[in-house]
Design a protein around this motif. Structure first.
Motif, mmCIF file in Angstrom:
data_model
loop_
_atom_site.group_PDB
_atom_site.id
_atom_site.type_symbol
_atom_site.label_atom_id
_atom_site.label_comp_id
_atom_site.label_asym_id
_atom_site.label_seq_id
_atom_site.Cartn_x
_atom_site.Cartn_y
_atom_site.Cartn_z
ATOM 1 N N TYR A 126 0.812 -1.215 0.000
ATOM 2 C CA TYR A 126 0.000 0.000 0.000
ATOM 3 C C TYR A 126 0.852 1.274 0.000
ATOM 4 C CZ TYR A 126 -3.274 3.467 1.955
ATOM 5 O OH TYR A 126 -4.031 4.578 2.193
ATOM 6 N N SER A 127 0.402 2.280 -0.736
ATOM 7 C CA SER A 127 0.990 3.615 -0.688
ATOM 8 C C SER A 127 -0.118 4.604 -0.316
ATOM 9 C CB SER A 127 1.600 3.992 -2.046
ATOM 10 O OG SER A 127 2.736 3.200 -2.335
ATOM 11 N N ARG B 59 4.614 3.651 1.896
ATOM 12 C CA ARG B 59 5.075 3.685 0.508
ATOM 13 C C ARG B 59 5.469 2.262 0.141
ATOM 14 N NH1 ARG B 59 4.269 6.641 -4.010
ATOM 15 N NH2 ARG B 59 5.991 6.397 -5.451
ATOM 16 N N LEU B 60 4.734 1.676 -0.803
ATOM 17 C CA LEU B 60 5.002 0.319 -1.274
ATOM 18 C C LEU B 60 5.039 -0.697 -0.126
ATOM 19 C CD1 LEU B 60 7.752 1.177 -3.912
ATOM 20 C CD2 LEU B 60 5.333 0.727 -4.331
ATOM 21 N N ILE C 210 0.312 10.911 -0.389
ATOM 22 C CA ILE C 210 1.340 9.900 -0.631
ATOM 23 C C ILE C 210 2.684 10.614 -0.666
ATOM 24 C CG2 ILE C 210 2.249 8.184 -2.240
ATOM 25 C CD1 ILE C 210 -0.577 7.660 -3.192
ATOM 26 N N LEU C 211 3.570 10.235 0.246
ATOM 27 C CA LEU C 211 4.898 10.848 0.285
ATOM 28 C C LEU C 211 5.724 10.253 -0.848
ATOM 29 C CD1 LEU C 211 5.495 10.848 4.142
ATOM 30 C CD2 LEU C 211 4.481 12.621 2.704
ATOM 31 N N GLU C 212 5.940 11.046 -1.905
ATOM 32 C CA GLU C 212 6.509 10.536 -3.146
ATOM 33 C C GLU C 212 7.990 10.192 -3.039
ATOM 34 O OE1 GLU C 212 5.119 9.645 -5.819
ATOM 35 O OE2 GLU C 212 3.102 10.434 -5.595
ATOM 36 N N THR C 213 8.737 10.937 -2.227
ATOM 37 C CA THR C 213 10.188 10.693 -2.147
ATOM 38 C C THR C 213 10.582 10.408 -0.700
ATOM 39 O OG1 THR C 213 10.543 13.079 -1.968
ATOM 40 C CG2 THR C 213 10.754 12.084 -4.154
ATOM 41 N N PRO C 214 10.168 9.251 -0.176
ATOM 42 C CA PRO C 214 10.468 8.942 1.224
ATOM 43 C C PRO C 214 11.967 8.874 1.480
ATOM 44 C CG PRO C 214 9.651 6.998 0.075
ATOM 45 C CD PRO C 214 9.446 8.154 -0.845
ATOM 46 N N ARG D 75 6.974 0.124 -9.780
ATOM 47 C CA ARG D 75 5.734 0.699 -9.250
ATOM 48 C C ARG D 75 5.870 2.184 -8.954
ATOM 49 N NH1 ARG D 75 6.018 -4.085 -5.966
ATOM 50 N NH2 ARG D 75 4.703 -5.726 -6.806
ATOM 51 N N VAL D 76 7.093 2.694 -8.995
ATOM 52 C CA VAL D 76 7.343 4.124 -8.767
ATOM 53 C C VAL D 76 7.355 4.817 -10.123
ATOM 54 C CG1 VAL D 76 8.944 5.819 -7.809
ATOM 55 C CG2 VAL D 76 8.701 3.583 -6.712
#
Length: 400
Positions: A24-25, A43-44, A140-144, A332-333
């Protein structure tokens, strides 16, 4: 008496497991009927941040003091826009990282500490209150900056909560503050030095967590040592307010830009073998490429997301996380949808090739790596810098 085997809510555990299973993201919102709230950002399928609890600012101050002691927290101020969002603390970490004030290892420690603390509070609260869980993909935090295994965190949560309840502390909140109520009685029972420390520290200003940090001890032994005095009424645990940061006009985009190497395309290699990564660097750097080597597969995804390489070499067989898993996660990113991913393998079997294609790899080269193989596959998918071409031409001329 509280039973030592108090269990964390089954539906809560199951919700965390579902998020992991679905990779899950998004955000997992958890609330109690009393109004307590937590949010875990995924994230993922991995937890990348968490917010909520009674004292988010105190928690931030403790973590910064522990893991980033060179930074004066009192000089940190929030933008009005950041103060309005739940993950203001995550934004601050991003800003400090952009300014090269904190390192990734420090961020990893802060993330782990934050998640651990909030999971404990969640475990304690859910033993006495019904909860609701909602998944929300609005944020959704895109760049964890760090990835945490939810399964390991849940196991730690259950173990720490069991230890806390077995010590007879189930009803004691770590965010409550001890205050000395009967100093004369205490003075009769302890030495003058201990009494002086109690007077200084048990003033209702420091929570149990604050005290544990100040005393450089775990919160369990610190609280357990106070238990006899609490039961006798010498010390009382009281609720205390949070200590917010100041609001100002600190702008994230005013961060000092990171100096980048003025060279060609960026190539990354994820391989637990230092020999392989060193060999690839020796081949690629003289040909005008920038190079990142990643030997810890668990750190591969956040580092790759941060640097966004133009091509990725990926070892197939690594401990903990295999090349198959990492390749599938990368695809998936969105930023890696079309990035060439070249699998490195020692077996070069048909089954490996088929499976790697299924998870989204672009090409294969077999080990041991050789300069002609490496440069051949690189030229196939990205443009070689002019300096690299000139160097190759010079070498050809010299050979002629």
């Amino acid at each position: 008496m509280i039973h030592p085997d108090l269990m964390v809510s089954n539906n809560l555990i199951e919700e965390f497991k579902v998020c992991t299973r679905l990779q899950y993201s998004g955000k997992l919102d958890i609330r109690t009927a009393k109004g307590d709230r937590w949010a875990f950002y995924y994230r993922l399928g991995r937890i990348v941040w968490a917010t909520g609890g009674k004292h988010p600012f105190r928690r931030w101050r403790r973590n910064m003091a522990q893991f980033c002691p060179d930074i004066d927290v009192e000089k940190i101020q929030l933008q009005p826009s950041d103060a309005e969002i739940d993950y203001w603390d995550y934004r601050l970490l991003e800003t400090l990282h952009d300014r090269q004030k904190v390192r990734r290892e420090q961020i990893n420690s802060i993330v782990e500490s934050t998640i651990t603390e909030l999971l404990f509070d969640l475990a304690q609260s859910t033993n006495f209150n019904p909860i609701t869980c909602d998944r929300n993909q609005d944020v959704i935090l895109e760049t964890p900056m760090s990835f945490t295994s939810a399964d390991m965190s849940l196991k730690y949560m259950q173990d720490t909560w069991k230890n806390w309840s077995e010590a007879g502390l189930a009803n004691f909140l770590p965010d409550s503050a001890p205050i000395l109520r009967r100093p004369e009685q205490l003075q009769q029972q302890v030495s003058p030095a201990v009494y002086k420390n109690f007077v200084v520290l048990m003033n209702g200003k420091y929570t149990l967590r604050d005290l544990a940090f100040r005393m450089k001890q775990g919160i369990l032994p610190v609280t357990r040592s106070l238990l006899p005095y609490i039961l006798k009424g010498i010390i009382e645990l009281i609720e205390v307010p949070d200590i917010p940061l100041r609001i100002s006009e600190v702008k994230k985009n005013s961060a000092t830009p990171i100096k980048s190497t003025p060279s060609g395309p960026l190539i990354a290699c994820v391989d637990d073998s230092p020999q392989v990564t060193q060999m690839l660097e020796q081949i690629l750097a003289p040909n005008g490429f920038r190079f990142i080597k990643i030997q810890d597969p668990l750190q591969a995804l956040p580092i790759l997301i941060e640097h966004k390489p133009d091509l990725i070499f990926l070892d197939l067989v690594m401990p903990v996380a295999s090349g198959y898993e990492i390749c599938a996660q990368l695809r998936r990113v969105s930023v890696f949808t079309h990035t060439p991913i070249i699998i490195l393998t020692g077996s070069d079997g048909l089954l490996d090739r088929v499976r790697a294609k299924v998870v989204g790899s672009t090409d294969f080269i077999s080990k041991p790596v050789a300069a002609d193989k490496v440069m051949g596959v690189v030229r196939k998918y990205i443009t070689v810098p002019a300096s690299g071409l000139n160097r190759t031409n010079q070498q050809a001329t010299a050979m002629g």
